[in-house]
Design an enzyme around this catalytic site. Sequence first.
Site, PDB file in Angstrom:
ATOM      1  CG  ASN A 147      45.078 -11.067  46.929  1.00 48.90           C
ATOM      2  OD1 ASN A 147      44.524 -11.180  45.974  1.00 48.90           O
ATOM      3  ND2 ASN A 147      45.646  -9.681  47.199  1.00 48.90           N
ATOM      4  CD1 TRP A 148      46.917 -16.787  44.154  1.00 49.48           C
ATOM      5  CD2 TRP A 148      45.543 -17.884  42.691  1.00 49.48           C
ATOM      6  NE1 TRP A 148      46.990 -18.235  44.352  1.00 49.48           N
ATOM      7  CE2 TRP A 148      46.159 -18.895  43.429  1.00 49.48           C
ATOM      8  CE3 TRP A 148      44.786 -18.085  41.624  1.00 49.48           C
ATOM      9  CZ2 TRP A 148      46.219 -20.143  43.198  1.00 49.48           C
ATOM     10  CZ3 TRP A 148      44.763 -19.621  41.430  1.00 49.48           C
ATOM     11  CH2 TRP A 148      45.079 -20.374  42.072  1.00 49.48           C
ATOM     12  CE  LYS A 149      48.893  -8.644  45.402  1.00 49.80           C
ATOM     13  NZ  LYS A 149      49.097  -7.293  45.825  1.00 49.80           N
ATOM     14  CG  HIS A 198      43.777  -5.756  48.929  1.00 51.42           C
ATOM     15  ND1 HIS A 198      44.667  -5.280  48.025  1.00 51.42           N
ATOM     16  CD2 HIS A 198      44.302  -7.048  49.560  1.00 51.42           C
ATOM     17  CE1 HIS A 198      45.786  -5.736  48.175  1.00 51.42           C
ATOM     18  NE2 HIS A 198      45.767  -6.706  48.817  1.00 51.42           N
ATOM     19  CD  GLU A 258      47.019  -4.681  45.277  1.00 49.70           C
ATOM     20  OE1 GLU A 258      46.436  -5.743  44.756  1.00 49.70           O
ATOM     21  OE2 GLU A 258      48.400  -4.910  45.493  1.00 49.70           O
ATOM     22  CD  GLU A 268      47.124  -7.298  53.309  1.00 54.45           C
ATOM     23  OE1 GLU A 268      47.795  -8.178  52.826  1.00 54.45           O
ATOM     24  OE2 GLU A 268      46.467  -6.646  52.281  1.00 54.45           O
ATOM     25  N   GLY A 292      53.618  -5.732  48.266  1.00 55.37           N
ATOM     26  CA  GLY A 292      54.232  -5.667  46.914  1.00 55.37           C
ATOM     27  C   GLY A 292      55.520  -4.925  46.779  1.00 55.37           C
ATOM     28  CB  SER A 346      56.882  -7.546  51.364  1.00 56.17           C
ATOM     29  OG  SER A 346      56.555  -6.932  50.351  1.00 56.17           O
ATOM     30  N   GLY A 401      50.680 -11.985  48.888  1.00 57.54           N
ATOM     31  CA  GLY A 401      50.263 -11.925  47.241  1.00 57.54           C
ATOM     32  C   GLY A 401      51.213 -12.600  46.806  1.00 57.54           C
ATOM     33  N   GLY A 402      52.318 -11.936  46.386  1.00 59.24           N
ATOM     34  CA  GLY A 402      53.536 -12.350  45.379  1.00 59.24           C
ATOM     35  C   GLY A 402      53.756 -13.965  45.692  1.00 59.24           C
TER      36      GLY A 402
END
Length: 249
Positions: free
Chosen positions: A9-11, A96, A98, A168, A174, A213, A234-235
């Site tokens: 997930n590149w956000k 998600h 966010e 998640e 994150g 994470s 993500g990251g």
Amino acid sequence: MKHPIFAGNWKLNHAPADAEQFMKVFLAHYPRRQDRTVLFFPPALTLPTVAALVNDRSDLAVGVQNIHWEDHGAFTGENSAAIAHGAGARYALIGHSERRHVFGETEEQTGLKVAAALRAGLTSIICVGETLEQRERGDTVRVVVRQLRAAVSRIQPSQIIGSLLAYEPVWAIGTGRTATPEDADAVHTALRAELGALTGDQGRAVPILYGGSVNRINAASLLAVPDVGGLLVGGASLEPEGWATLART
Ligand code: PEP
């Protein structure tokens, strides 16, 4: 035999030109493999660029990070599932954390979005997860089961089978804190039991990804949990060589 799914997930990262460069490096480090699938979730405007670059690879696919629940209409700034599909998406993240916690997406809306994804031929990855406060109250399983039920409330039980789930924990996204394999196992087992109850057992086969994470160091121990069917990252999916290495775990 597991066929793990690695979803990146590149956000809000990587414009089309960056994505082209990213994919060049990724593809050089990630030769075709039939034993797993790697998914990319770029920002919507970058999606067609990535989709074109994975077009000839059956082991890679692209998804959209969010969709609107309506098929069309006066919804300035939104993307429908059909538009995402037309742009090359085959998957959609739904609910998600966010979207839920930054943009106020409700459980009712996640249900509408799963139905919209299905109408357009997108595979939903339904994201569920508890906040730290809910976890500390001992409410984790109650919360994720409630989120799952709401997300599938607008589709037929038999249609749940084509979806994917992602657990998640909000406190792990994150933050550098990750669930232990034991934590993930307990929640995935509860979600799988609920999938069975909702579908008369057939849904027990729905893959459940873990996210929060995940990195190259903890990926293997999380994937070793029998009920973890893949990873939503993500990251650690933002740098192409590192992502290629993680996806080979
Ligand atoms: C995510 O965005 O779904 C996620 C899990 O992020 P991170 O890996 O950075 O925690």
